[in-house]
Design an enzyme around this catalytic site. Sequence first.
Site, PDB file in Angstrom:
ATOM      1  N   LYS A  14       0.954  -1.268  -0.257  1.00  0.00           N
ATOM      2  CA  LYS A  14      -0.038   0.022  -0.030  1.00  0.00           C
ATOM      3  C   LYS A  14       0.926   1.472   0.065  1.00  0.00           C
ATOM      4  O   LYS A  14       0.521   2.291  -0.536  1.00  0.00           O
ATOM      5  CB  LYS A  14      -0.777   0.005   1.386  1.00  0.00           C
ATOM      6  CG  LYS A  14      -1.963  -1.131   1.291  1.00  0.00           C
ATOM      7  CD  LYS A  14      -3.175  -0.715   2.539  1.00  0.00           C
ATOM      8  CE  LYS A  14      -2.556  -0.983   3.577  1.00  0.00           C
ATOM      9  NZ  LYS A  14      -1.885  -2.302   4.208  1.00  0.00           N
ATOM     10  N   ARG A  89     -10.041   0.054   8.368  1.00  0.00           N
ATOM     11  CA  ARG A  89      -9.743  -1.218   8.754  1.00  0.00           C
ATOM     12  C   ARG A  89     -10.831  -2.149   9.404  1.00  0.00           C
ATOM     13  O   ARG A  89     -10.537  -3.336   9.831  1.00  0.00           O
ATOM     14  CB  ARG A  89      -8.536  -1.140   9.671  1.00  0.00           C
ATOM     15  CG  ARG A  89      -7.206  -1.181   9.024  1.00  0.00           C
ATOM     16  CD  ARG A  89      -5.980  -1.150   9.986  1.00  0.00           C
ATOM     17  NE  ARG A  89      -4.846  -1.753   9.805  1.00  0.00           N
ATOM     18  CZ  ARG A  89      -3.772  -1.098   9.510  1.00  0.00           C
ATOM     19  NH1 ARG A  89      -3.700   0.006   8.931  1.00  0.00           N
ATOM     20  NH2 ARG A  89      -2.555  -1.887   9.525  1.00  0.00           N
ATOM     21  N   ARG A 128      11.072  -6.338   5.180  1.00  0.00           N
ATOM     22  CA  ARG A 128      10.973  -5.062   5.877  1.00  0.00           C
ATOM     23  C   ARG A 128      11.429  -4.897   7.082  1.00  0.00           C
ATOM     24  O   ARG A 128      11.862  -3.476   7.305  1.00  0.00           O
ATOM     25  CB  ARG A 128       9.592  -4.546   5.498  1.00  0.00           C
ATOM     26  CG  ARG A 128       9.122  -3.070   5.821  1.00  0.00           C
ATOM     27  CD  ARG A 128       7.735  -2.836   5.406  1.00  0.00           C
ATOM     28  NE  ARG A 128       6.742  -3.154   6.267  1.00  0.00           N
ATOM     29  CZ  ARG A 128       5.429  -3.128   6.266  1.00  0.00           C
ATOM     30  NH1 ARG A 128       4.978  -2.646   5.011  1.00  0.00           N
ATOM     31  NH2 ARG A 128       4.600  -3.327   7.244  1.00  0.00           N
ATOM     32  N   ARG A 134      11.260  -1.602  11.966  1.00  0.00           N
ATOM     33  CA  ARG A 134       9.921  -1.253  12.434  1.00  0.00           C
ATOM     34  C   ARG A 134       9.444  -2.042  13.729  1.00  0.00           C
ATOM     35  O   ARG A 134       9.560  -3.415  13.416  1.00  0.00           O
ATOM     36  CB  ARG A 134       8.681  -1.226  11.354  1.00  0.00           C
ATOM     37  CG  ARG A 134       8.660  -0.030  10.524  1.00  0.00           C
ATOM     38  CD  ARG A 134       7.935  -0.130   9.316  1.00  0.00           C
ATOM     39  NE  ARG A 134       6.392  -0.647   9.542  1.00  0.00           N
ATOM     40  CZ  ARG A 134       5.368  -0.371   8.939  1.00  0.00           C
ATOM     41  NH1 ARG A 134       5.389   0.110   7.772  1.00  0.00           N
ATOM     42  NH2 ARG A 134       4.447  -0.790   9.442  1.00  0.00           N
ATOM     43  N   ARG A 145      -0.659  -9.051  13.803  1.00  0.00           N
ATOM     44  CA  ARG A 145      -1.154  -7.841  12.731  1.00  0.00           C
ATOM     45  C   ARG A 145      -1.972  -8.692  11.514  1.00  0.00           C
ATOM     46  O   ARG A 145      -3.132  -8.410  11.141  1.00  0.00           O
ATOM     47  CB  ARG A 145       0.087  -7.317  12.364  1.00  0.00           C
ATOM     48  CG  ARG A 145       0.862  -6.687  13.339  1.00  0.00           C
ATOM     49  CD  ARG A 145       2.170  -5.608  12.670  1.00  0.00           C
ATOM     50  NE  ARG A 145       1.348  -4.695  12.009  1.00  0.00           N
ATOM     51  CZ  ARG A 145       2.228  -4.343  10.909  1.00  0.00           C
ATOM     52  NH1 ARG A 145       3.168  -4.989  10.345  1.00  0.00           N
ATOM     53  NH2 ARG A 145       1.687  -3.302  10.063  1.00  0.00           N
TER      54      ARG A 145
HETATM   55  P1  AMP Z   1       0.178   0.144   9.317  1.00  0.00           P
HETATM   56  O1  AMP Z   1       1.354   0.905   8.983  1.00  0.00           O
HETATM   57  O2  AMP Z   1      -0.922   0.889   8.557  1.00  0.00           O
HETATM   58  O3  AMP Z   1       0.386  -1.252   9.089  1.00  0.00           O
HETATM   59  O4  AMP Z   1      -0.365   0.772  10.954  1.00  0.00           O
HETATM   60  C1  AMP Z   1       0.632   0.349  11.951  1.00  0.00           C
HETATM   61  C2  AMP Z   1      -0.276   0.087  13.093  1.00  0.00           C
HETATM   62  O5  AMP Z   1      -1.237   1.302  13.465  1.00  0.00           O
HETATM   63  C3  AMP Z   1      -1.283  -0.985  13.143  1.00  0.00           C
HETATM   64  O6  AMP Z   1      -0.732  -2.238  13.400  1.00  0.00           O
HETATM   65  C4  AMP Z   1      -2.119  -0.512  14.082  1.00  0.00           C
HETATM   66  O7  AMP Z   1      -1.755  -0.645  15.339  1.00  0.00           O
HETATM   67  C5  AMP Z   1      -2.315   0.965  13.934  1.00  0.00           C
HETATM   68  N1  AMP Z   1      -3.319   1.164  13.064  1.00  0.00           N
HETATM   69  C6  AMP Z   1      -2.946   1.929  11.650  1.00  0.00           C
HETATM   70  N2  AMP Z   1      -4.255   2.146  11.015  1.00  0.00           N
HETATM   71  C7  AMP Z   1      -5.388   1.786  11.963  1.00  0.00           C
HETATM   72  C8  AMP Z   1      -6.523   1.755  11.595  1.00  0.00           C
HETATM   73  N3  AMP Z   1      -7.328   2.395  10.744  1.00  0.00           N
HETATM   74  N4  AMP Z   1      -7.143   1.072  12.710  1.00  0.00           N
HETATM   75  C9  AMP Z   1      -6.708   0.712  13.859  1.00  0.00           C
HETATM   76  N5  AMP Z   1      -5.450   0.651  14.070  1.00  0.00           N
HETATM   77  C10 AMP Z   1      -4.815   1.418  13.012  1.00  0.00           C
END
Ligand code: AMP
Length: 189
Positions: A14, A89, A128, A134, A145
């Site tokens: 993404k 999400r 990654r 990260r 996740r």
């Molecule tokens: P990402 O980089 O989008 O994978 O987001 C990293 C982390 O941020 C996720 O594993 C969640 O803990 C939190 N997070 C990001 N976007 C959301 C969302 N839309 N709803 C809930 N938690 C989120």
Amino acid sequence: MINLVLFGPPGAGKGTQSEKLIKKYGFVHISTGDLFRWHTKNDTPLGKKVKEIMNSGALVPDEITISMLKEELDKNPDANGFLFDGFPRTVGQAEALDKFMAENNTAIHFVIALDVNEKELRERIAKRRTVENRADDEEEKLNKRVTEYFSKTIHVLPFYEKAGRLNTVNGVGNIDDIFNEICAILDKK
Ligand code: AMP
């Protein structure tokens, strides 16, 4: 004005595709993951609240996520289109997003779901982890996740499918080929 949701599991690409789409179409990029990481890095009150949740690999509760998203929308009243990355999400988030769009006399016009199988995802995230270091990509959090994706986030797909807004793109392959396929969907309509 075109508003787009780029949808897919962690590691689907993404972020990579978002960068290319922003360059081409000038979307305002809203990545809730990036926003949460900014807050935790800068140790803001919101960052303090979500740090442990993020580090566990769980989703941040809707109430917190939706209010942060709304704030971000309000900061960009002149945007000529948004690209939502990592949001929605949950079905609750998808409903809230439709409501916010309607309040501004607009809508989510496209949902592009990047389809990547679980084995490929795990390999990508492991790679990654070594490049970006990260914290939320550590092995024991990875399972959480991916589980969150398949238990909660996947239900967002039928929500958009019912509304006739869902476009699925194979997310495995050459980055430019995947990009061109997304552009073809956006340019067709
Ligand atoms: P990402 O980089 O989008 O994978 O987001 C990293 C982390 O941020 C996720 O594993 C969640 O803990 C939190 N997070 C990001 N976007 C959301 C969302 N839309 N709803 C809930 N938690 C989120």
